[in-house]
Design an enzyme around this catalytic site. Structure first.
Site, PDB file in Angstrom:
ATOM      1  N   ARG A  30       0.831  -1.213   0.000  1.00  0.00           N
ATOM      2  CA  ARG A  30       0.000   0.000   0.000  1.00  0.00           C
ATOM      3  C   ARG A  30       0.861   1.256   0.000  1.00  0.00           C
ATOM      4  O   ARG A  30       0.506   2.271   0.618  1.00  0.00           O
ATOM      5  CB  ARG A  30      -0.953   0.013   1.200  1.00  0.00           C
ATOM      6  CG  ARG A  30      -2.008  -1.073   1.170  1.00  0.00           C
ATOM      7  CD  ARG A  30      -2.997  -0.916   2.297  1.00  0.00           C
ATOM      8  NE  ARG A  30      -3.845  -2.092   2.446  1.00  0.00           N
ATOM      9  CZ  ARG A  30      -4.384  -2.514   3.578  1.00  0.00           C
ATOM     10  NH1 ARG A  30      -4.151  -1.849   4.699  1.00  0.00           N
ATOM     11  NH2 ARG A  30      -5.150  -3.580   3.617  1.00  0.00           N
ATOM     12  N   ARG A  34      -3.764   5.854   1.061  1.00  0.00           N
ATOM     13  CA  ARG A  34      -4.499   6.949   1.697  1.00  0.00           C
ATOM     14  C   ARG A  34      -3.676   7.818   2.625  1.00  0.00           C
ATOM     15  O   ARG A  34      -4.130   8.875   3.047  1.00  0.00           O
ATOM     16  CB  ARG A  34      -5.680   6.370   2.488  1.00  0.00           C
ATOM     17  CG  ARG A  34      -6.787   5.811   1.615  1.00  0.00           C
ATOM     18  CD  ARG A  34      -7.841   5.111   2.449  1.00  0.00           C
ATOM     19  NE  ARG A  34      -7.322   3.880   3.024  1.00  0.00           N
ATOM     20  CZ  ARG A  34      -7.995   3.127   3.889  1.00  0.00           C
ATOM     21  NH1 ARG A  34      -9.180   3.503   4.313  1.00  0.00           N
ATOM     22  NH2 ARG A  34      -7.474   2.008   4.351  1.00  0.00           N
ATOM     23  N   ARG A  43      -8.685  10.990  -4.587  1.00  0.00           N
ATOM     24  CA  ARG A  43      -9.858  10.219  -4.204  1.00  0.00           C
ATOM     25  C   ARG A  43     -11.062  11.109  -3.908  1.00  0.00           C
ATOM     26  O   ARG A  43     -12.209  10.665  -4.006  1.00  0.00           O
ATOM     27  CB  ARG A  43      -9.544   9.370  -2.976  1.00  0.00           C
ATOM     28  CG  ARG A  43      -8.775   8.091  -3.274  1.00  0.00           C
ATOM     29  CD  ARG A  43      -9.581   7.107  -4.088  1.00  0.00           C
ATOM     30  NE  ARG A  43     -10.910   6.933  -3.559  1.00  0.00           N
ATOM     31  CZ  ARG A  43     -11.206   6.160  -2.523  1.00  0.00           C
ATOM     32  NH1 ARG A  43     -10.266   5.468  -1.910  1.00  0.00           N
ATOM     33  NH2 ARG A  43     -12.451   6.069  -2.103  1.00  0.00           N
ATOM     34  N   ASP A  79      -6.694  -3.581  -7.272  1.00  0.00           N
ATOM     35  CA  ASP A  79      -7.323  -4.201  -6.107  1.00  0.00           C
ATOM     36  C   ASP A  79      -7.451  -5.695  -6.372  1.00  0.00           C
ATOM     37  O   ASP A  79      -7.802  -6.110  -7.482  1.00  0.00           O
ATOM     38  CB  ASP A  79      -8.695  -3.593  -5.823  1.00  0.00           C
ATOM     39  CG  ASP A  79      -9.283  -4.123  -4.525  1.00  0.00           C
ATOM     40  OD1 ASP A  79      -8.831  -3.678  -3.452  1.00  0.00           O
ATOM     41  OD2 ASP A  79     -10.168  -5.004  -4.583  1.00  0.00           O
ATOM     42  N   TYR A 156     -13.480 -13.837   0.957  1.00  0.00           N
ATOM     43  CA  TYR A 156     -14.280 -12.653   0.622  1.00  0.00           C
ATOM     44  C   TYR A 156     -15.612 -13.057   0.003  1.00  0.00           C
ATOM     45  O   TYR A 156     -16.664 -12.488   0.325  1.00  0.00           O
ATOM     46  CB  TYR A 156     -13.513 -11.758  -0.344  1.00  0.00           C
ATOM     47  CG  TYR A 156     -12.593 -10.761   0.311  1.00  0.00           C
ATOM     48  CD1 TYR A 156     -13.100  -9.626   0.951  1.00  0.00           C
ATOM     49  CD2 TYR A 156     -11.217 -10.926   0.280  1.00  0.00           C
ATOM     50  CE1 TYR A 156     -12.260  -8.704   1.543  1.00  0.00           C
ATOM     51  CE2 TYR A 156     -10.367 -10.008   0.867  1.00  0.00           C
ATOM     52  CZ  TYR A 156     -10.895  -8.894   1.499  1.00  0.00           C
ATOM     53  OH  TYR A 156     -10.056  -7.978   2.090  1.00  0.00           O
TER      54      TYR A 156
END
Length: 374
Positions: A30, A34, A43, A79, A156
């Site tokens: 990552r 963010r 974003r 992703d 998931y």
């Protein structure tokens, strides 16, 4: 005579081959995320799903991040759940909850809702992002592709989202081994096909993320997970080296090694020296700073970096990374401190210089917005 691409002699690929390097290579999971103010600005204008499906922006985000941080490798900006969309499971990215599947698989009868990945055309945007990123990076910076491992993808699909107690996943796994095998086989074929396409599109290595496998004990991992991860790695490893990453249960490390991978990625729940001893020194290792350490003061970051480097003991084949992805509230300056500390503290006595002359510049322009969004 043909000239080998510069990335073949990059620190990352040399470490993967367990060859000596002048200092320890470092990249971060990552690393384009963010915690970066320019990413948050982006974003605020573009939803995550749209961002992942805009190849030019995916390339710009990663190249910009490599420039800013001075890391030794890039990883595709994407992703791991996107591969499931052409298999019949569209994913929604919700604020605060992460990715969600509205109609998860909750019974053996529902496994057939998971379709075979017949074509990579629906994922062409991912492969184009790979091509654009490779073209925009300096040649000495290798590019890593990635995919979710079959068990993590299955979790998931069954739970509907990540981070649960995995009661539904384990329930299906235990109650119907035939349905479980059919689902995992289908996922393994899709993941292998997807990774091979990423390699063709420009990846020099790939990482298989088995983020949730740590919820299992060794016996369950061997029976329900290992054969399928092994099938993926065996299908891919002749095309490019594989980094096999999992978290949460150090007891699985010998089995993860058995499943395969030239590099085994480990988290902070085990000392790096103990992990390498379990894995075997004939494999490279990646890790393993706790991402939360980067919320602490600079002296703590340098101290923990030094500890991990001491545990690696200068043995060829160590790639420095976090034990999981960067946290959203990580100060950017602490990430820069980390990268610099790894480079400085791991210098070998024979190293002529810390950074190759062709290294990426960290000039003042590296933190600017992508031009079409400025």
């Amino acid at each position: 005579m043909t000239t080998c691409p510069a990335w073949e002699q990059s620190l990352l690929l040399k470490a993967i081959r367990r060859e000596p390097t002048p200092y320890t290579p470092v990249w971060l999971m990552r690393q384009a995320g963010r915690y970066l103010p320019e990413y948050r600005a982006l974003r605020s204008k573009i939803p995550f799903a749209q961002l992942c499906k805009t190849p030019s922006l995916c390339a710009q985000i990663m190249v910009q991040t490599v420039q800013r941080l001075g890391v030794d490798a890039a990883i595709l900006f994407s992703d791991l759940l996107l591969v499931l969309e052409p298999m019949g499971f569209p994913v929604e990215y919700t604020a605060g909850e992460g990715p969600v599947f509205e109609r998860p698989i909750r019974s053996a009868q529902e496994v057939d809702r998971l379709q075979e990945l017949e074509s990579l055309e629906p994922l062409a945007y991912v492969l184009e992002a790979m091509r654009l990123t490779r073209a925009a990076l300096p040649n000495h910076i290798p590019l890593i592709g990635f995919a979710g491992a079959p068990f993590t993808l299955a979790s998931y699909l069954i739970e509907g989202q990540g981070g649960s107690n995995f009661r539904y996943t384990k329930g299906l796994m235990y109650s119907d081994s035939g349905a479980w095998r059919a689902m995992m086989d289908r996922l393994a074929r899709a993941v292998a096909q997807f990774l091979l396409a990423q390699i063709q599109a420009g990846a020099q290595a790939v990482q298989l993320f088995d983020t949730w496998a740590g919820c299992l004990g060794p016996e369950d991992y061997r029976q329900y997970v290992l054969p399928f991860s092994q099938a993926v790695i065996q299908a891919v490893e002749s095309a490019a080296p594989v980094i096999h990453f999992s978290t949460g249960n150090p007891a699985l490390l010998p089995l993860i090694r058995e499943a395969g991978g030239q590099v085994i990625g480990v988290d902070w729940r085990v000392r790096l020296d103990q992990a390498w001893q379990q894995i075997g020194y004939d494999r490279a290792i990646q890790g393993n700073l706790d991402p939360a350490v980067l919320l602490g003061p600079p002296e703590l970051i340098r101290q923990r970096v030094q500890q991990i480097l001491c545990q690696a003991a200068g043995r060829a084949g160590h790639i420095f990374n976090l034990g999981h992805g960067l946290l959203p509230d990580t100060p950017v300056e602490n990430v820069l401190i980390l990268v610099d500390a790894v480079h400085q503290l791991s210098q070998r006595p024979t190293a002529a210089s810390r950074i190759p002359s062709e290294s990426v510049s960290l000039g003042s322009g590296s933190d600017q917005m992508p031009p079409e969004l400025a």
